[in-house]
Design a protein around this motif. Structure first.
Motif, PDB file in Angstrom:
ATOM      1  N   PHE A   1       1.917 -10.900  43.072  1.00 41.03           N
ATOM      2  CA  PHE A   1       2.905 -11.012  44.380  1.00 41.03           C
ATOM      3  C   PHE A   1       3.840  -9.456  44.331  1.00 41.03           C
ATOM      4  O   PHE A   1       3.612  -8.534  45.192  1.00 41.03           O
ATOM      5  CB  PHE A   1       4.017 -12.014  44.339  1.00 41.03           C
ATOM      6  N   LEU A   2       4.164  -9.449  42.725  1.00 39.89           N
ATOM      7  CA  LEU A   2       4.787  -8.151  42.677  1.00 39.89           C
ATOM      8  C   LEU A   2       4.207  -6.867  42.956  1.00 39.89           C
ATOM      9  O   LEU A   2       4.616  -6.030  43.499  1.00 39.89           O
ATOM     10  CB  LEU A   2       5.082  -8.508  41.141  1.00 39.89           C
ATOM     11  N   ILE A   3       2.890  -6.682  42.458  1.00 40.56           N
ATOM     12  CA  ILE A   3       2.115  -5.615  42.541  1.00 40.56           C
ATOM     13  C   ILE A   3       1.861  -5.065  43.967  1.00 40.56           C
ATOM     14  O   ILE A   3       2.148  -4.265  44.645  1.00 40.56           O
ATOM     15  CB  ILE A   3       0.746  -5.816  41.927  1.00 40.56           C
TER      16      ILE A   3
ATOM     17  N   ALA B   1       3.549  -6.244  46.523  1.00 41.29           N
ATOM     18  CA  ALA B   1       4.880  -6.091  47.203  1.00 41.29           C
ATOM     19  C   ALA B   1       5.147  -4.331  46.813  1.00 41.29           C
ATOM     20  O   ALA B   1       5.587  -3.811  47.919  1.00 41.29           O
ATOM     21  CB  ALA B   1       5.825  -6.599  46.655  1.00 41.29           C
ATOM     22  N   VAL B   2       5.078  -4.096  45.498  1.00 38.36           N
ATOM     23  CA  VAL B   2       5.249  -2.600  45.411  1.00 38.36           C
ATOM     24  C   VAL B   2       4.518  -1.591  46.103  1.00 38.36           C
ATOM     25  O   VAL B   2       4.700  -0.423  46.479  1.00 38.36           O
ATOM     26  CB  VAL B   2       5.294  -2.516  43.854  1.00 38.36           C
ATOM     27  N   ALA B   3       2.975  -2.023  46.131  1.00 40.09           N
ATOM     28  CA  ALA B   3       2.204  -1.188  46.624  1.00 40.09           C
ATOM     29  C   ALA B   3       2.201  -1.180  48.243  1.00 40.09           C
ATOM     30  O   ALA B   3       1.739  -0.355  48.942  1.00 40.09           O
ATOM     31  CB  ALA B   3       0.522  -1.436  46.111  1.00 40.09           C
TER      32      ALA B   3
ATOM     33  N   PRO C   1       4.019  -0.319  50.609  1.00 46.57           N
ATOM     34  CA  PRO C   1       4.474   0.872  51.443  1.00 46.57           C
ATOM     35  C   PRO C   1       3.244   1.657  51.647  1.00 46.57           C
ATOM     36  O   PRO C   1       3.071   2.441  52.563  1.00 46.57           O
ATOM     37  CB  PRO C   1       5.619   1.422  50.831  1.00 46.57           C
ATOM     38  N   ALA C   2       2.270   1.707  50.608  1.00 47.85           N
ATOM     39  CA  ALA C   2       1.202   2.552  50.826  1.00 47.85           C
ATOM     40  C   ALA C   2       0.316   2.225  51.874  1.00 47.85           C
ATOM     41  O   ALA C   2      -0.468   2.923  52.334  1.00 47.85           O
ATOM     42  CB  ALA C   2       0.545   2.565  49.260  1.00 47.85           C
TER      43      ALA C   2
ATOM     44  N   PHE D   1       5.487  -7.662  53.505  1.00 49.09           N
ATOM     45  CA  PHE D   1       4.559  -6.961  52.527  1.00 49.09           C
ATOM     46  C   PHE D   1       3.405  -6.969  52.856  1.00 49.09           C
ATOM     47  O   PHE D   1       2.147  -6.299  52.331  1.00 49.09           O
ATOM     48  CB  PHE D   1       5.077  -7.153  51.154  1.00 49.09           C
TER      49      PHE D   1
END
Lengths: 317, 324, 699
Positions: free
Chosen positions: A149-151, A153-155, A157-158, A245
């Motif tokens: 989930f974290l990864i 979410a972080v990715a 925007p890309a 996300f």
């Protein structure tokens, strides 16, 4: 008595052993076990039905998910808008069907991709052992430490504005690890099985042994796992989309629909309960189906012994 | 033995670092905080943007930025947010909020999950087993963000029934509440019940499924038969020999269950307006803040590894075969 | 005082018209169909039958331990009291106190999380609540462990089951069974999972237990040898019913049912002076879901007549009534058998198998197919599962040498853990060795390139132990047989031609090629495994316990097949086994391994007739002979303890810690055994590694 060692041997050195009447084939047995379980059958029917309805809805629904009906804002379900409308007049039924399409497609693709990846990584790590195993398992540990989930979410925007297929790859890329561990464990056992040893001692190459003897013998596990992963992937997809996300507007998925319906779950319940209901029913159906499959394909699993007792009950009653 | 534990610990530290680095690097490459600033209305002057870029060290290569961040972490400095507040200021409070949710959820989940699973297994094919199985399946198929919203409804009905707003579903305590320590605890409890139920239900469903099948495995085992053959009643044999052994696989599950918990926690925090670590992650991504993301990642990585370690210890405690 | 507490002078156990059925995928399985027997106080009843004959189910029914799904009818009276219909609470007061049970698989019979001492004490506490203190129970547990022959009992009582070997666990289970001085002990295949030497120990313990408690014993087994010297009476079961009962001597010497006759004839005899053909009972036991009318054994019976198929014969008196004991058999042809008193081989029509042509050539002149010189293989020892770490090294194989000539069979025997399987894997690996040298057909394996190694694999094939695991369940048999040929580049046409030929060769039908392994019985699968090994027409076949997982009656067929193939195709075998009677039957030479060393090697008849090494003597003496008269007068050498850990082998002669010769010697002569490792010495084709080698007849 003569035995010619090639071609047509005429006599056998021992009396032929009769095989008693042919036992039912594995396929039939699996089917029979599966059909006996009502909940699994229910799951299968629901899953198939949902896929069918989601992809055929334009045939029988007059509304398009993206085209608002300017005469109906936030109307409750009625004969025209079966599931009601949103505050800008979009038809909730069309939206839910469209969202279902997206969620189901993503789920299916992720299930297939992630299970294939898990099978390859797990079997290779387990069969070769040594440093290959250590490197791959370290990778698995690493990915398990980072919740997917974290990864994602972080990715996120890309891949804003990119194809949702990237999202599928990301989801699959972060949901194979536990299966890979199980596959590795099974490979370790299978590797010591005598038929695998026999293949090795007859000179079969390692990759062929994996492809021919190891992976096919985990087919049950992989099929079951792929099924369960479809459910899990739909949950992950909707969760990420819920936070914005995942699937990006103007496209919709069940997650984005639920997200916009949550605020008004009490005031305009149709906005929340229809997408949420479809989501829960789909995942539940997939899980029931998967559980039934496990029972039918893998009778040694804990679940199946009970079947006998159940039958007995029926007989006593 | 000591050497082994040290190696294990070293591996954990490396895993934590690599994980955090990956998240940091990913965040640093995909985030563009300056672009976010530029979109403000009115747009900030170029000098402000340059100063920001300077402050966030956006011109330095990512590994270097990460190293200096890690250097800070060692001294308790987790960097500054995009809005120029020290990350470390907010960390303890947010971590506390999340931990409270996680711990209560895990304890409730394990305890009730095990009980439910055992009852289900022993009463296999009775009505209670079917109900428990149905419950678990439905809960496991319901995402936390749906479950949370659904639970708000009975909470509201309950409030209407007793006539006061006893169960709270937004925030973690009454703002400005002032009272004795005990009263404050009572106040927090009102806010805790519904979110905790949200997270615990999933955990209960998860553990009960596995406990049920572990127990069923044990039900057919030879040693249970031996225990009965020596004169224990079935019930006594089940509890003394069966349950005790069926608990062993739960230790391994504990580590995996924790991952589920963290993701669930993030949703729960968002839905019930708790400002915990999961909420922070969402904020961090929204404001394109690499430091927040790295901090949350580190927090989660440490939690996951601690739970993995606990799971190992638990395993060794439950199973004499793996003790050294 | 309840009825059960009064002295009762009738039989301890009376079973009458017992019927047990279970639900299954294909309908109800009737596992026991009208079984009746009685056990008097102090009497030992042996129940013998193949797997699936209902022998275990009937004993679990006595204990009231069948799953809830079982339907049990009839009558089970314990000391006159009816047990059927009693509730769990009432039964649990009897279980473990008056009736106790020893189970088959000692590895899973004890709860892994409690200490052995606690589990024994529990049996006492369960029945003596209030009267026995925890401390008393713990002390008594130690005494019991001591009684069943666990050395250092006070210490070992604190150990967990996983720290015990299989034999020790079985002793602990026996200790639990005798803890409350029961009146009846049911032992369900108590020695099947154990090595022969340990089997002999456990049988001794059971005898001791019987002497100590005076209990009646029901011993269930599939091995007629095991009960020959132990049981007073015998009951042979087939398809859920008793088919023959009587005094042990009577049944063994005058079997009146073809099934019993076949069972007795299928056992390879250690005491057989010359090679006699074994009697295989072809076919499988019938499915118990839907039994056709008539004698259930009829489809497999060589003496079947039409009348057999119409009605199931009752168990009726046969032959002379001797010493007040009735000999009964359920066969309409028992009178014919009594009249002719034929040998099993005659009834079942088995012919003697000839020798291969090459056997006429003197051994020294034959080609060396396999030679092993000073082979060494060691493994790292790790400890702990969660906290794994390396703590030492096991020398599983420590410098062994032997060779196999063309057309010859070498039997490699020893207890589990002696290194025989490791030896085999090293040979099959065709890889670099840790030490020593292996040559296959004259070619050393450590210098092979890939192509040569593959070429050698054609000549070196393997047959594994477990017929369940040796065939890929996902492949039809024709693919299984084709695989080695595909790997070695046979043309499709050639493969298609050869697969049916292979099926013929091992006695299977050609149309079986399209079926999957799951459709075959264990014996048939083993035949398929052999066919696969023959596919490339090898010179040498390595067999890893090829018959130990099979029932005796099935085992005989596979052994005969191997014998015949060797005679026809001139193969060489390396035959790994733990059963010396099988080795005696099939091998030309034998090598006995102990803790990674060969302690005795030589021509099979010489080694068996006059074993020199005390270990070989003990191994041979531990093998039961299916002849009650011989068995009772045989002097048995019981080895003490288990195989020492190969990680820390004893100094000097590795066997001295368990050696009875060493134990009987005066102190001053012992030192050589502790200090110096004996070398293999001997004359002709028979040598042994013992400082005090002296031949002794033990069979």
């Amino acid at each position: 008595m003569t035995v010619t060692d090639d071609g047509a041997a005429t006599a056998s050195p021992v009396d032929p052993t009769p095989v008693t009447e042919r036992t039912p084939s594995r396929g039939k047995l699996v089917l029979r076990r599966f059909l006996r379980r009502k909940s699994a059958l229910f799951g299968l029917v629901v899953v198939v039905l949902l896929y069918a309805v989601a992809f055929s809805y334009p045939l029988f629904s007059p509304w398009d998910y993206a085209v608002p009906d300017y005469l109906a804002f936030l109307t409750p379900p009625d004969g025209s808008h079966w599931f009601g409308t949103t505050k800008i007049g979009e038809d909730v039924f069309a939206q839910v069907m469209r969202g279902l399409q997206k969620s189901l497609t993503i789920g299916l693709l992720v299930g297939l991709l992630s299970t294939s990846l898990a099978a390859v990584v797990g079997a290779v790590a387990g069969y070769f052992g040594g440093w290959v195993d250590r490197v791959l398992m370290w990778l698995v540990d690493l990915l398990l430490v980072l919740p997917s989930f974290l990864i994602i979410a972080v990715a996120s925007p890309a891949f804003k504005g990119e194809s949702w297929l990237i999202f599928v790859v990301l989801l699959a890329g972060f949901s194979w690890m536990i299966t890979a561990r199980i596959v590795r464990g099974m490979t370790l056992t299978l590797r010591e099985r005598e038929y695998v040893k026999a293949a090795r001692f007859m000179g079969q190459s390692p990759l062929r042994v994996i492809a021919k003897h190891i992976v096919p013998n985990m087919a049950s596990l992989l099929i079951i796992d792929a099924t369960i992963t479809v459910g899990a992937a739909v949950l992950a997809e909707t969760g990420l989309s819920f936070f914005g996300f995942g699937v990006q507007p103007p496209d919709v998925s069940l997650g984005t629909l639920i997200a916009s319906g949550t605020e008004s779950a009490i005031t305009y319940p149709w906005l929340f309960y229809f997408p949420a209901g479809f989501l829960v029913v789909f995942v539940l159906a997939v899980n029931l189906f998967g559980d039934g499959l496990r029972d039918a394909l893998d009778p040694s699993a804990a679940g199946s012994r009970k079947r006998e007792k159940k039958i007995d009950k029926g007989e006593r009653a | 033995m000591i050497g082994f534990l040290v190696r294990r610990l070293a591996n954990y530290v490396v895993l934590c670092l690599v994980a955090t680095f990956l998240a940091f690097a990913l965040a640093s490459t995909t985030f563009d905080p300056i672009a976010v600033l530029e979109q403000r209305n009115p747009p900030p002057p170029a000098a402000v943007l340059d100063a920001k870029r300077e402050a966030l060290r956006l011109d330095e290569p990512i590994p270097q930025r990460f190293l200096s961040w890690v250097g800070g972490v060692v001294h308790g400095d987790f960097g500054r947010t995009v809005t120029d507040r020290p990350v470390a200021d907010e960390l303890p409070r947010r971590a506390g909020v999340s931990l409270r949710l996680f711990l209560v959820g895990v304890v409730l989940g394990v305890v009730f999950g095990v009980i439910l699973g055992v009852v289900s297994a022993i009463r296999q094919y009775k009505l209670s087993d079917y109900l428990a199985t149905l419950f678990s399946f439905i809960i496991l198929s319901t995402p936390v963000f749906v479950l949370g919203t659904l639970l708000k409804q009975p909470a509201q009905s309950f409030n209407e029934l007793i006539g006061t707003n006893y169960l709270q579903t937004l925030g973690e305590s009454t703002p400005g509440f002032d009272g004795s320590w005990f009263a404050s605890l009572g106040d927090r409890l009102r806010y805790l019940i519904v979110p905790t139920a949200t997270i615990a239900l999933g955990q209960i469903a998860y553990y009960s499924r596995y406990q049920r099948s572990a127990m069923l495995d044990v039900l057919g085992s030879d040693f249970l038969r031996t225990a009965q053959a020596k004169g224990l009643t079935r019930r006594r044999a089940l509890f003394k020999h069966g349950l005790r052994t069926a608990l062993i696989p739960m230790a391994t599950l504990f580590a995996f269950g924790f991952g589920l918990l963290i993701t669930g926690g993030t949703f729960t925090e968002r839905i019930f307006g708790w400002y915990g670590m999961g909420d922070w992650l969402v904020v961090g991504v929204a404001t394109q803040d690499a430091n927040i993301v790295a901090t949350v990642t580190l927090f989660i990585a440490v939690l996951v590894l601690v739970s993995g370690w606990l799971s190992d210890v638990l395993y060794a405690a439950l199973d004499p075969r793996v003790r050294v | 005082m309840t009825a059960a507490d009064k002295p009762f002078d009738g039989p301890v156990l009376e079973v009458d018209d017992l019927r047990v059925s279970f639900p299954s995928e294909d309908g109800r399985v009737t596992a026991v169909r009208g079984l009746g027997y009685a056990v008097s106080p102090g009497e030992v009843l042996g129940i013998v039958g193949e797997s699936g004959s209902g022998k275990s189910v009937s004993s679990l029914a006595v204990m009231g331990l069948l799953p809830d799904s079982a339907r049990v009818t009839g009558s089970i009276r314990f000391q006159g009291r009816e047990l059927l219909g009693l509730g769990d609470a009432e039964l649990s007061r009897l279980r473990g106190r008056r009736v106790s049970m020893v189970f088959q698989d000692p590895l899973s019979a004890l709860t892994p999380v409690y200490t052995v001492g606690d589990q024994i004490a529990e049996a006492l506490l369960a029945h003596g609540r209030g009267r026995v203190s925890k401390q008393q129970a713990a002390n008594r547990a130690v005494e019991l462990l001591d009684l069943v022959g666990i050395p250092n009992a006070r210490e070992r009582a604190k150990a967990f089951p996983h720290e015990f070997s299989g034999g020790m666990r079985q002793r602990a289970v026996i200790a639990i069974a005798i803890a409350n001085d029961p009146d009846l002990i049911i032992a369900d295949e108590p020695t099947t999972a154990l090595d022969v030497t340990v089997q002999a120990q456990v049988l001794e313990v059971l005898k001791t237990a019987q002497e100590v408690t005076g209990a009646g014993i029901v011993i269930i087994t599939h091995d007629l040898g095991v009960v020959a010297g132990f049981a007073d009476r015998l009951m042979v079961m087939y398809a859920g019913r008793a088919v023959e009962t009587g005094q042990v001597d009577e049944v063994y010497t005058r079997p009146r049912m073809p099934y019993t006759l076949g069972l007795l004839g299928s056992i390879p005899r250690l005491d057989a002076a010359e090679k006699q053909p074994l009697v295989p009972i072809e076919g499988q036991p019938p499915s118990l879901t839907d039994l056709p009318p008539g004698c259930p054994f009829a489809p497999r019976c060589p003496m079947v007549v039409d009348a057999c198929l119409t009605e199931e014969p009752p168990l009726s008196l046969v032959g002379a009534v001797g010493a007040g004991e009735e000999h009964r058999a359920a066969c309409i042809r028992s009178a014919d058998i009594a009249e002719r008193d034929p040998a099993a081989a005659e009834v079942f029509g088995v012919a003697t198998i000839g020798e291969p042509a090459i056997a006429a050539v003197p051994r020294a002149e034959r080609e060396v197919v396999l030679s092993v010189e000073d082979l060494v293989k060691s493994f790292p020892v790790t400890k702990g599962t969660v906290f794994r770490r390396r703590v030492g090294e096991v020398r599983a194989v420590d410098g062994i040498s032997f060779d196999i000539r063309a057309g010859e069979t070498l039997g490699l025997v020893g207890e589990s853990g002696c290194g025989k399987t490791t030896t085999l894997m090293e040979i099959l690996g065709l890889d670099k060795l840790m030490g020593g040298r292996i040559s296959v057909l004259g070619e050393p394996t450590d210098r092979l390139d890939k192509a040569r190694r593959k070429a050698i694999r054609r000549d070196l094939q393997v047959v594994f132990q477990d017929p369940q695991a040796s065939l890929d369940p996902r492949m039809p048999i024709s693919d299984v047989l084709a695989e080695p040929m595909q790997v070695h580049g046979f043309s499709a046409a050639r493969i298609a031609e050869r697969v049916p030929a292979l099926l013929d060769l091992v006695g299977l039908r050609r149309e079986h090629g399209s079926r999957y392994p799951a459709e075959f019985s264990g014996g048939q699968r083993q035949r398929i495994g052999i066919a696969r090994a023959l596919a490339l027409r090898p010179r040498l076949i390595v067999l890893d316990e090829p018959v130990s997982a099979l029932d005796v009656s099935i085992q005989a067929g596979v052994i005969n097949l191997l014998d015949e193939l060797k005679a026809e195709l001139g193969l060489s075998y390396l035959f790994v086994a733990h059963d010396l009677s099988v080795v005696r039957h099939i091998a030309d030479r034998v090598a006995v391994m102990y803790l990674g060393k060969i302690v005795e090697i030589g021509e099979v008849d010489r080694v068996f007739a006059a074993p020199e090494h005390p270990y070989t003597q003990a191994l041979l003496s531990a093998i039961p002979i299916p002849d009650p008269a011989k068995e009772r007068v045989r002097e048995r050498i019981i080895l003490t303890g288990d195989l020492p850990s190969p990680a820390d082998p004893p100094t000097g002669c590795r066997f001295h810690t368990r050696c009875f010769v060493y134990a009987a010697m005066p102190e001053d002569r012992r030192s050589v055994c502790v200090d110096t490792e004996p070398a293999l010495n001997g004359s002709g084709d028979h040598s042994s590694a013992c400082h005090f080698a002296r031949s002794r007849e033990v069979v």
